[in-house]
Design a protein around this motif. Structure first.
Motif, short mmCIF file in Angstrom:
data_model
loop_
_atom_site.label_atom_id
_atom_site.label_comp_id
_atom_site.label_asym_id
_atom_site.label_seq_id
_atom_site.Cartn_x
_atom_site.Cartn_y
_atom_site.Cartn_z
N LEU A 61 10.12 13.12 -5.36
CA LEU A 61 9.02 12.71 -4.48
C LEU A 61 8.62 11.25 -4.71
N LEU A 62 8.88 10.75 -5.90
CA LEU A 62 8.47 9.39 -6.25
C LEU A 62 9.52 8.34 -5.91
N LYS A 63 10.57 8.73 -5.18
CA LYS A 63 11.59 7.77 -4.73
C LYS A 63 11.22 7.33 -3.32
N PRO A 64 10.72 6.11 -3.18
CA PRO A 64 10.36 5.65 -1.84
C PRO A 64 11.59 5.58 -0.94
N GLN B 216 0.80 -1.22 0.00
CA GLN B 216 0.00 0.00 0.00
C GLN B 216 0.83 1.28 0.00
N TYR B 217 2.07 1.26 -0.51
CA TYR B 217 2.86 2.49 -0.52
C TYR B 217 2.07 3.54 -1.29
N ASN B 218 1.87 4.68 -0.67
CA ASN B 218 0.94 5.67 -1.20
C ASN B 218 1.66 6.74 -2.02
N PHE B 219 1.98 6.41 -3.27
CA PHE B 219 2.62 7.38 -4.16
C PHE B 219 1.72 8.60 -4.37
N VAL B 220 0.43 8.36 -4.57
CA VAL B 220 -0.50 9.46 -4.85
C VAL B 220 -0.60 10.39 -3.65
N GLY B 221 -0.73 9.83 -2.46
CA GLY B 221 -0.79 10.64 -1.25
C GLY B 221 0.48 11.44 -1.03
N ARG B 222 1.61 10.85 -1.37
CA ARG B 222 2.90 11.54 -1.23
C ARG B 222 2.95 12.74 -2.17
N LEU B 223 2.46 12.57 -3.40
CA LEU B 223 2.44 13.68 -4.35
C LEU B 223 1.46 14.77 -3.92
N LEU B 224 0.28 14.37 -3.48
CA LEU B 224 -0.76 15.34 -3.13
C LEU B 224 -0.44 16.10 -1.85
N GLY B 225 -0.06 15.36 -0.81
CA GLY B 225 0.17 15.99 0.48
C GLY B 225 -1.15 16.36 1.13
N PRO B 226 -1.08 16.96 2.33
CA PRO B 226 -2.30 17.31 3.06
C PRO B 226 -3.19 18.27 2.26
N ARG B 227 -4.41 17.85 2.01
CA ARG B 227 -5.40 18.64 1.27
C ARG B 227 -4.89 19.11 -0.09
N GLY B 228 -3.98 18.33 -0.68
CA GLY B 228 -3.46 18.66 -2.00
C GLY B 228 -2.41 19.76 -2.00
N ASN B 229 -1.98 20.20 -0.81
CA ASN B 229 -1.08 21.34 -0.71
C ASN B 229 0.30 21.09 -1.32
N SER B 230 0.82 19.86 -1.20
CA SER B 230 2.16 19.59 -1.75
C SER B 230 2.14 19.75 -3.27
#
Length: 176
Positions: free
Chosen positions: A123-126, A40-54
């Motif tokens: 950002l996409l490097k786990p 479940q590594y969350n690539f999408v969540g990592r890109l988006l960040g809190p409330r899409g702020n990232s």
């Protein structure tokens, strides 16, 4: 008053060729490249960040538009399955990826797209969570947005009450 040559130097961007171009690039999200990662590594969540702020910060910094597309780009898998095959959602049949779009002066567009690519690929490097400064910053930002941030070592770390110190401690004795 500025001399004409100084004025010209200050407005170099305004004196560009005036040619605005639109370019797009695609960055594949490396879901299959990391088989040893938790499922479940969350690539999408990592890109988006809190409330899409990232993602919004990447867009503001680079003046590029960033779109997350492909399988897994819609948070709700049931909704994603319902949308698959509908007009405008053809991308859901492709692997997870990012589209970066820019419509900028020809003199700067390549530099901005390169800047966006570098930020997103980074950002996409786990990485191991203990080393992941970026994720720690995102979690801190989320706590601030939710009003639940407690600084380490702060006087309020044991309680959310602003009155913790005044009610929980005895006053020092003073001589009269």
């Amino acid at each position: 008053m500025h001399s004409p040559s100084t004025q010209n130097w200050l407005n170099t961007q305004n004196n560009s060729s005036g040619l605005i171009v639109k370019r797009t690039l695609r960055i594949d999200i490396p879901v299959d490249q990391y088989p040893s990662l938790p499922l479940q590594y969350n690539f999408v969540g990592r890109l988006l960040g809190p409330r899409g702020n990232s993602l919004k910060r990447v867009e503001a910094t680079t003046e590029c538009r960033v779109l997350i597309r492909g399988r897994g780009s819609i948070k709700d898998p049931v909704k994603e399955e319902m949308m698959r095959g509908k007009p405008g959602y053809e991308h859901l049949n492709e692997p997870l990826h990012v589209i970066v779009e820019a419509e900028l002066p020809v003199e700067i567009i390549d530099a901005r797209l390169l800047q966006a690519r570098e930020i997103l690929e980074d950002l996409l490097k786990p990485m191991d969570e203990s080393q992941d400064f970026y994720k720690k910053q995102q979690l801190r930002e989320l706590a601030m947005l939710n009003g639940t941030l407690r600084e380490e070592g702060s006087q309020m770390s044991g309680s959310v009450s602003p009155f913790h110190n005044s009610l929980g401690m005895k006053r020092a004795k003073t001589r009269v």
